[in-house]
Structure formats: structure tokens, C-alpha cells
Design a protein around this motif. Sequence first.
Motif, short mmCIF file in Angstrom:
data_model
loop_
_atom_site.label_atom_id
_atom_site.label_comp_id
_atom_site.label_asym_id
_atom_site.label_seq_id
_atom_site.Cartn_x
_atom_site.Cartn_y
_atom_site.Cartn_z
N ALA A 1 0.77 -1.27 -0.06
CA ALA A 1 -0.14 -0.09 -0.18
C ALA A 1 0.80 1.20 0.01
O ALA A 1 1.88 1.16 0.50
N PHE A 2 0.18 2.25 -0.77
CA PHE A 2 1.23 3.65 -0.84
C PHE A 2 0.20 4.74 -0.68
O PHE A 2 -0.99 4.59 -1.20
N ALA A 3 0.28 5.76 -0.10
CA ALA A 3 -0.52 7.04 0.25
C ALA A 3 0.20 8.18 0.19
O ALA A 3 1.10 8.05 1.09
N GLY A 4 0.03 9.34 -0.57
CA GLY A 4 0.80 10.30 -0.20
C GLY A 4 1.29 10.90 -1.75
O GLY A 4 0.55 10.41 -2.81
N PRO A 5 2.11 12.14 -2.00
CA PRO A 5 2.32 12.61 -3.30
C PRO A 5 3.18 11.82 -4.04
O PRO A 5 4.18 11.29 -3.51
N PHE A 6 3.01 11.89 -5.10
CA PHE A 6 4.03 11.24 -6.17
C PHE A 6 4.18 12.38 -7.23
O PHE A 6 3.53 12.38 -8.27
N TYR A 7 4.86 13.54 -7.14
CA TYR A 7 5.23 14.35 -7.85
C TYR A 7 3.89 15.18 -8.63
O TYR A 7 3.39 15.78 -7.34
N GLU A 8 3.40 15.44 -9.52
CA GLU A 8 2.29 15.95 -9.91
C GLU A 8 0.90 15.10 -9.59
O GLU A 8 -0.27 15.94 -9.41
N TRP A 9 1.19 13.97 -8.80
CA TRP A 9 -0.06 13.34 -8.63
C TRP A 9 0.05 13.24 -7.05
O TRP A 9 0.71 13.11 -6.15
N PHE A 10 -1.25 12.94 -6.64
CA PHE A 10 -1.54 12.72 -5.01
C PHE A 10 -2.34 11.36 -5.06
O PHE A 10 -3.49 11.30 -5.58
N LEU A 11 -1.75 10.41 -4.37
CA LEU A 11 -2.21 9.41 -4.23
C LEU A 11 -3.00 9.02 -2.95
O LEU A 11 -2.26 8.82 -1.77
N THR A 12 -4.28 8.92 -3.12
CA THR A 12 -4.86 8.82 -1.80
C THR A 12 -4.77 7.53 -0.87
O THR A 12 -4.33 7.23 0.03
N VAL A 13 -4.80 6.45 -2.08
CA VAL A 13 -4.62 5.30 -1.63
C VAL A 13 -4.43 4.29 -2.88
O VAL A 13 -5.19 4.40 -3.81
#
Length: 224
Positions: free
Chosen positions: A58-70
Motif C-alpha cells: 500500500a502507498f498513500a501520499g504525493p508522487f510528483y504531480e499526482w497525489f495518491l490517496t490510496v
Amino acid sequence: MKKGLILAVATGLTILLAAASVSATPIGPTLSLDDGTHVMTIEDNGPHDSSPIAGIVAFAGPFYEWFLTVDIGISTASGGTPYMHLNSLDSTFFGAGTLTVMLTDFITTPWSGPGARVSVGGAFGGHGDSATFMTMVNGIDVSTLNFNTSSGLGFSGNDAFYYEPTGDDMLQLCAILTHPWSIVNVSSFDYAVTPVPEPGTFVLFGAAFFSLAVYGKRRAYRRT
């Protein structure tokens, strides 16, 4: 003396090659994120894995121009009934872009049938969005499902492919999301690959239901 030295060198090389081959095959599933410029690989129980449970990445957080809620990848490919499931809720905040989310694992347990079923569902956050879901076995595309907003913001689809296991196959679930507008946008999806039971399994199920029907009919007849 020379024979002993040669034998020692040969043994050392064999051990090194064996260690390299073992380390080349990751233990458990891996989740990778790719925006076309940057790549992040998250290993099961690795530094960026926010799930303490083995088999779930699992990963949650910012990834450059993207923000991954989950972003969650679940896999039992290396233990139990082979099953892989990728679930994601991704947003773009700083501009248009394409994000590739991939779940990878190696199938080391017997497959329960001659094929697999692919199920996908999700929703787009804005018009013009698109998504491609590509299932690969050993790097070969065996199923591709494409969706866009021309038919609405919600999407779903199913597919199936033939699969004959070889003992240590790499199975990958690849989702490619595209947000074309430079505005806040959100897309979500649910993507699963499960084995299709062998025909004999369906026969057994059918025989079981038939037996239950006969038994129930006999009991009803006796009561009358």
C-alpha cells in the motif's frame, strides 16, 4: 593444488550465481508508480509500504504531480489460491498527466484452472479522462481493456484469457490513467484477476446441486 584452486573458484562462482538468481526474483508483490519521468517501486514490507500485512502493498501520499490517496495491491500468487487485486484512488493537482500503476508478483502455486478472469470497475473525475488496464504474463499482454468518458464517468468491464502455468510465471496488473486537463481531477478503479475453475470443477458443482435437488424432492415426496 591447481585442481583444488579451480574447484574452489568454480564453487564460489556457483554460489554467487545462485545468490544472484534468488535475489533477482522478488519475494512477495511489488507496486510500481510511473509518471513518464519518475519511477517508484514499493516492495512488500519495504520502506514505502504502508501495510504491515504480508501480501499487501500500500502507498498513500504525493508522487510528483499526482497525489495518491490510496494505492493497494493484494496478491496471493506466491501462496494459497492465486489471486491479484489492484485498487487505486488517484488525483492530479498540478497539471495534466499520465500515471501507470503496476502490481507484479510471481505465481509459484498451482493455478486452479486453464484460464483467468479479469474484472475492472471505476469512475473518472472529469471529461476527457481515459484508462487502460493491461494484464501481462511473463511480459506478454494477454488482456487489455480500454475506457474513456465518451460513455460516461463510470466504467466497468470483464475479460478472460487462457493461461497454462509453467511453475514460476510473472503476472502483472498494469493500469494506465490519463488526466488531460490541468485542473484538480480524481480517478478511481478496482482491478482483479482470478483463476477460472476447470470444467471438471463445474461438473462437480453441478453434480452436487443435482444431488441436493434429488434429496430434497425425495424428502418432500416422503412427507406427502
